[in-house]
Motif scaffolding. Structure first.
Motif, short mmCIF file in Angstrom:
data_model
loop_
_atom_site.label_atom_id
_atom_site.label_comp_id
_atom_site.label_asym_id
_atom_site.label_seq_id
_atom_site.Cartn_x
_atom_site.Cartn_y
_atom_site.Cartn_z
N ASP A 169 5.31 12.43 -5.88
CA ASP A 169 6.59 12.86 -5.39
C ASP A 169 6.03 14.25 -5.48
OD1 ASP A 169 8.05 10.78 -4.72
OD2 ASP A 169 9.43 10.75 -6.44
N ASN A 170 6.54 14.98 -4.54
CA ASN A 170 6.34 16.51 -4.49
C ASN A 170 5.12 17.12 -4.78
OD1 ASN A 170 9.12 16.91 -4.37
ND2 ASN A 170 9.42 16.68 -6.33
N ILE A 191 2.05 -4.70 3.24
CA ILE A 191 3.04 -3.89 3.61
C ILE A 191 2.42 -2.51 3.00
CG2 ILE A 191 5.32 -3.22 3.39
CD1 ILE A 191 5.81 -5.36 1.28
N ILE A 192 2.57 -1.45 4.35
CA ILE A 192 2.34 0.04 4.39
C ILE A 192 3.41 0.69 4.18
CG2 ILE A 192 1.40 1.84 5.80
CD1 ILE A 192 -0.60 -0.35 5.22
N THR A 193 3.87 1.40 3.05
CA THR A 193 4.96 1.93 2.84
C THR A 193 4.94 3.32 1.91
OG1 THR A 193 7.31 1.61 1.99
CG2 THR A 193 5.64 0.78 0.71
N HIS A 194 6.12 3.95 2.20
CA HIS A 194 5.92 5.25 1.10
C HIS A 194 7.27 5.26 0.53
CE1 HIS A 194 8.22 6.55 4.61
NE2 HIS A 194 8.97 7.34 3.81
N ILE A 227 0.75 -1.19 -0.04
CA ILE A 227 -0.01 0.01 0.10
C ILE A 227 1.01 1.14 0.01
CG2 ILE A 227 -1.75 1.19 1.26
CD1 ILE A 227 -2.84 -1.46 0.53
N LEU A 228 1.17 1.84 -1.05
CA LEU A 228 2.10 2.99 -1.36
C LEU A 228 1.30 4.34 -1.29
CD1 LEU A 228 4.81 3.43 -2.16
CD2 LEU A 228 4.24 3.28 -4.47
N GLY A 229 1.82 5.18 -0.55
CA GLY A 229 1.31 6.62 -0.54
C GLY A 229 2.03 7.40 0.25
N ASN A 230 1.92 8.64 0.17
CA ASN A 230 2.55 9.76 0.99
C ASN A 230 2.11 9.68 2.37
OD1 ASN A 230 4.40 10.89 -0.91
ND2 ASN A 230 2.86 12.09 -1.66
N ASN A 231 2.92 10.53 3.19
CA ASN A 231 2.55 10.56 4.75
C ASN A 231 1.13 11.36 4.53
OD1 ASN A 231 4.84 9.53 5.64
ND2 ASN A 231 5.86 11.43 5.64
#
Lengths: 245, 318
Positions: A228-229, A188-191, A32-36
Motif C-alpha cells: 500500500d502506498n 484470480i487476478i486482483t489488487h 494473484i495480488l499486486g498493485n497496478n
C-alpha cells in the motif's frame, strides 16, 4: 495441475514478467495480488496464450503437457479460459447467443437460468443484446456466467470485481464456489484485499515475480504493510530488504 | 390479394421470400397492405383504409404509387416483394411513396432474384415523408448463388418538418453480384433520419454505396452508416457524405469495413461539408480485420478463429 516455470516477458527492455514460477492445483482458488503495473494481467494473457503475449520465455505446463505453442483456441479446448477485466461488447448478439457460443454449447433452459441467478441476473437478460445497452456491471456478470457455462478446468479471472459494486462480493463468492466445486483451478487476478481473502492460497506479485505466497490473510497483511502506498513499484523489497535480481 | 393467373409464379416467389425471412401468410391477410411484383407484373396487391396503391406495368418492370392519407397510422407493416425468376433480363421498378402529415408506417421490402445469371434490377424509390410523420423502410435482398445479379438501388427521400425516416438495406445472406446503392435524404426543420446499409461480400462480389445526408432544416439530424464484411476477392467502395446546411443541425456518418483475406479491395471516403457555423458533423471510419479482443474473447471460450469471426460478423450484419 497447472505449472508456470520461469516465465519471462520483456517489453521495451522492461521485464514485465521476471522468471515467474508458480503451481496451481485443481479445485483450489488462487489469488494473484499486486498493485497496478506489476504484471498481473500480463500473466493472465500469457496463460491464455493471447497472440500478443506468446513471445514469452519459460514454460506453461498443463496436466503434464507443455502448452506454450498452443493458440488461444487450442488452450481453450484443453479447458483453459479467461474472464476479461473489461469484457468487450458485441453488436447484434444476444446474451443467450453469447452464453451458448452461437448454439455451439447445448445448454438447457434450466442451466442458463441457474447460471444467470448465480451472477445475479434473471432470464429476461437472455434476449438482451451484449452491446452498449448493458451497463459495465451487467456485462461483467454476463462474462462470469459465460465462464461458468464453459465448465473450465482452469479459470483465470482478471479483476472479477471491476465494474461491479461492492455489494456484489457475495455474487463473486458464489461464482468462485461453483468453479471450485466443479474442480476448476481458479486464478484470480486482483489488487483488492477482499477478493484475495476469498482464495485458498495467495501469491503476491511484484516486479513480474512472486514475492511471497501463502495463506490469503498472511499475504494480504504482507501486501498492506509493504505494498500500500508503495513508492518503488516493480522494485521488489521484503521486510528484510531489497530483492536482488 | 393474389391474382389467380399468377398463382404458380406467386408460389415460386413466396418460397424465396420465406428464405429471406418473410412471412408469406402476410400477403394473404386483408388487414395488411401488400404489393407483389414479378417481372413486369403486379401479381398480388392489397390495401387498407387510408392507403392508396396504384401500379402500372412498364415494358420491363413496374411503376408503383403508394399514398398514405394525413393522420393515418398503419398498424401492420406494409409488405413489398419484388421478384424475378428468370436467369436473364432486366427489371425496372419505380416507386413513389407519399406519406401525408402525421402518419406512421413501416415498410418491409424483400427483393428476391434467386436464378439471376445475367440479370439487372434497377430500382428508384422517391419518398416524401410528411410533417411529423414516421417512416421505416427495411429492404432485404436475396440474390442468386453465382453472382450474376446486378442491382442498382436509388432512394431519394425528403423528410418534412418534424418527420423521422429510417432506411435500412440488407444483403447479407447470399452472394451480392454487383451492387450499387445510393441513398439521399433531404432533411427539413427538426426532421431526423437514420440510413444504414449492411452487406456481406463473397467471391468476386462488387459493391458501391453512396449515402448522403442533406441537413437543410434548422435542428435537423441524421446518421448515415455502412457496415461491410468483405471476403475472398470482393471489392467495395463506400462514400458517406453529410451536408450541414442549417443551424443546429447534427449529422454523423460511419463506415465499418471488416475484411478477411489478402485479396479484398475496399475503400471508404467520408465527406463532411458545413455551410452553417452552428451545424455539427462527425464521422467514424474503420477498415480492418475483425476486432481482435472480440475474437480472443470468443476463442478463449473454445471457438475456432473461423467460428468466432462468423459469430461476430453475423451479429454486426443483423
Amino acid at each position: 495441475m497447472l505449472e508456470v516455470r520461469e516465465i519471462k516477458l520483456v517489453r521495451d527492455e522492461r521485464k514485465i514478467l521476471n522468471t515467474l514460477t508458480a503451481t496451481f492445483e485443481s479445485g483450489r482458488v488462487y489469488a494473484i495480488l499486486g498493485n497496478n503495473g506489476v504484471g498481473k494481467s500480463t500473466l493472465s494473457y500469457v496463460l491464455m496464450g493471447l497472440e500478443s503475449h506468446r513471445d514469452y520465455e519459460g514454460k506453461v505446463i498443463f496436466d503434464g503437457e507443455e502448452i506454450d505453442l498452443l493458440s488461444v483456441s487450442e488452450r481453450a479446448r484443453k479447458g483453459i479460459t479467461l474472464g476479461w477485466q473489461e469484457p468487450v461488447r458485441f453488436e447484434g448478439l444476444t446474451v443467450k447467443e453469447y452464453l451458448t457460443l452461437g448454439g455451439k454449447l447445448r445448454l438447457s433452459k434450466e442451466e442458463l437460468n441457474e447460471t444467470l441467478s448465480i451472477v445475479g441476473l434473471n432470464n429476461e437478460y437472455l434476449d438482451r443484446l451484449v452491446d452498449e445497452s448493458l451497463s459495465g456491471g451487467e456485462r461483467k456478470r454476463v462474462e462470469l456466467a459465460s465462464i461458468i457455462l464453459v465448465n473450465p478446468k482452469v479459470t483465470i479471472l482478471d479483476e472479477p470485481d471491476s465494474g461491479i459494486d461492492i455489494m456484489s462480493m457475495e455474487m463473486i463468492e458464489r461464482v468462485l464456489e461453483r468453479l471450485r466445486d466443479k474442480g476448476s483451478i481458479v486464478i484470480i487476478i486482483t489488487h483488492r484485499e477482499e477478493i484475495a481473502r476469498m482464495a485458498d492460497e495467495a501469491y503476491l506479485l511484484c516486479g513480474g515475480r512472486i514475492l511471497a505466497s501463502g495463506e490469503p490473510e498472511e499475504i494480504v497483511n504482507f501486501y498492506r504493510k509493504l505494498c500500500d502506498n508503495c513508492q518503488h513499484i516493480n522494485e521488489p523489497i521484503t521486510e528484510g530488504g531489497r530483492v536482488d535480481d | 390479394m393474389i391474382n389467380s393467373n399468377f398463382e404458380r409464379e406467386f408460389t415460386a416467389i413466396a418460397k424465396e421470400y420465406e428464405k429471406s425471412g418473410g412471412n408469406v401468410s402476410d400477403f394473404l391477410r386483408k388487414d395488411i397492405v401488400s404489393i407483389i411484383v414479378s417481372g413486369n407484373k403486379v401479381i398480388g396487391r392489397n390495401t387498407v383504409d387510408g392507403v392508396h396503391v396504384k401500379a402500372k406495368e412498364l415494358d420491363n418492370g413496374v411503376e408503383i404509387w403508394l399514398e398514405i392519407d394525413d393522420g393515418t397510422v398503419i398498424e401492420n407493416p406494409i409488405h413489398l416483394c419484388t421478384g424475378y425468376l428468370k436467369p436473364e433480363g432486366t427489371q425496372e421498378v419505380l416507386i413513389h411513396n407519399h406519406l401525408g402529415d402525421h402518419t406512421k408506417a413501416k415498410f418491409i421490402s424483400h427483393c428476391v432474384f434467386p436464378s439471376g445469371v445475367n440479370f439487372t434490377h434497377s430500382m428508384v424509390a422517391d419518398t416524401d415523408v410528411g410533417k411529423y410523420s414516421e417512416m421505416l423502410y427495411e429492404d432485404t435482398h436475396m440474390h442468386s448463388k453465382d453472382g450474376g445479379v446486378t442491382v442498382k438501388a436509388t432512394y431519394n427521400t425528403i423528410v418534412r418538418e418534424g418527420g423521422s425516416f429510417q432506411n435500412l438495406f440488407y444483403l447479407t445472406k447470399t452472394r451480392v453480384g454487383k451492387l450499387f446503392v445510393k441513398m439521399s435524404v433531404d432533411l427539413q426543420k427538426n426532421a431526423s433520419a437514420h440510413i444504414e446499409s449492411k452487406v456481406y461480400e463473397r467471391e468476386d462480389d462488387y459493391l458501391e454505396i453512396d449515402e448522403q445526408l442533406f441537413l437543410n432544416g434548422e435542428g435537423s439530424s441524421g446518421i448515415a452508416k455502412t457496415t461491410v464484411f468483405a471476403t475472398d476477392r470482393s471489392k467495395a467502395k463506400i462514400i458517406n457524405k453529410a451536408y450541414g446546411n442549417a443551424a443546429y443541425s447534427k449529422g454523423h456518418i460511419e463506415c465499418n469495413e471488416i475484411i478477411k483475406g489478402d485479396s479484398v479491395e475496399v475503400g471508404t471516403v467520408p465527406e463532411l461539408y458545413v455551410r452553417n457555423e452552428k451545424a455539427e458533423l462527425t464521422h467514424e471510419a474503420s477498415i480492418g480485420r475483425v476486432n481482435v479482443k472480440q475474437m480472443e474473447t470468443l476463442m478463449s471460450k473454445g471457438l475456432t478463429e473461423e467460428e468466432a469471426t462468423d459469430m461476430i460478423v453475423r451479429g454486426m450484419l443483423r
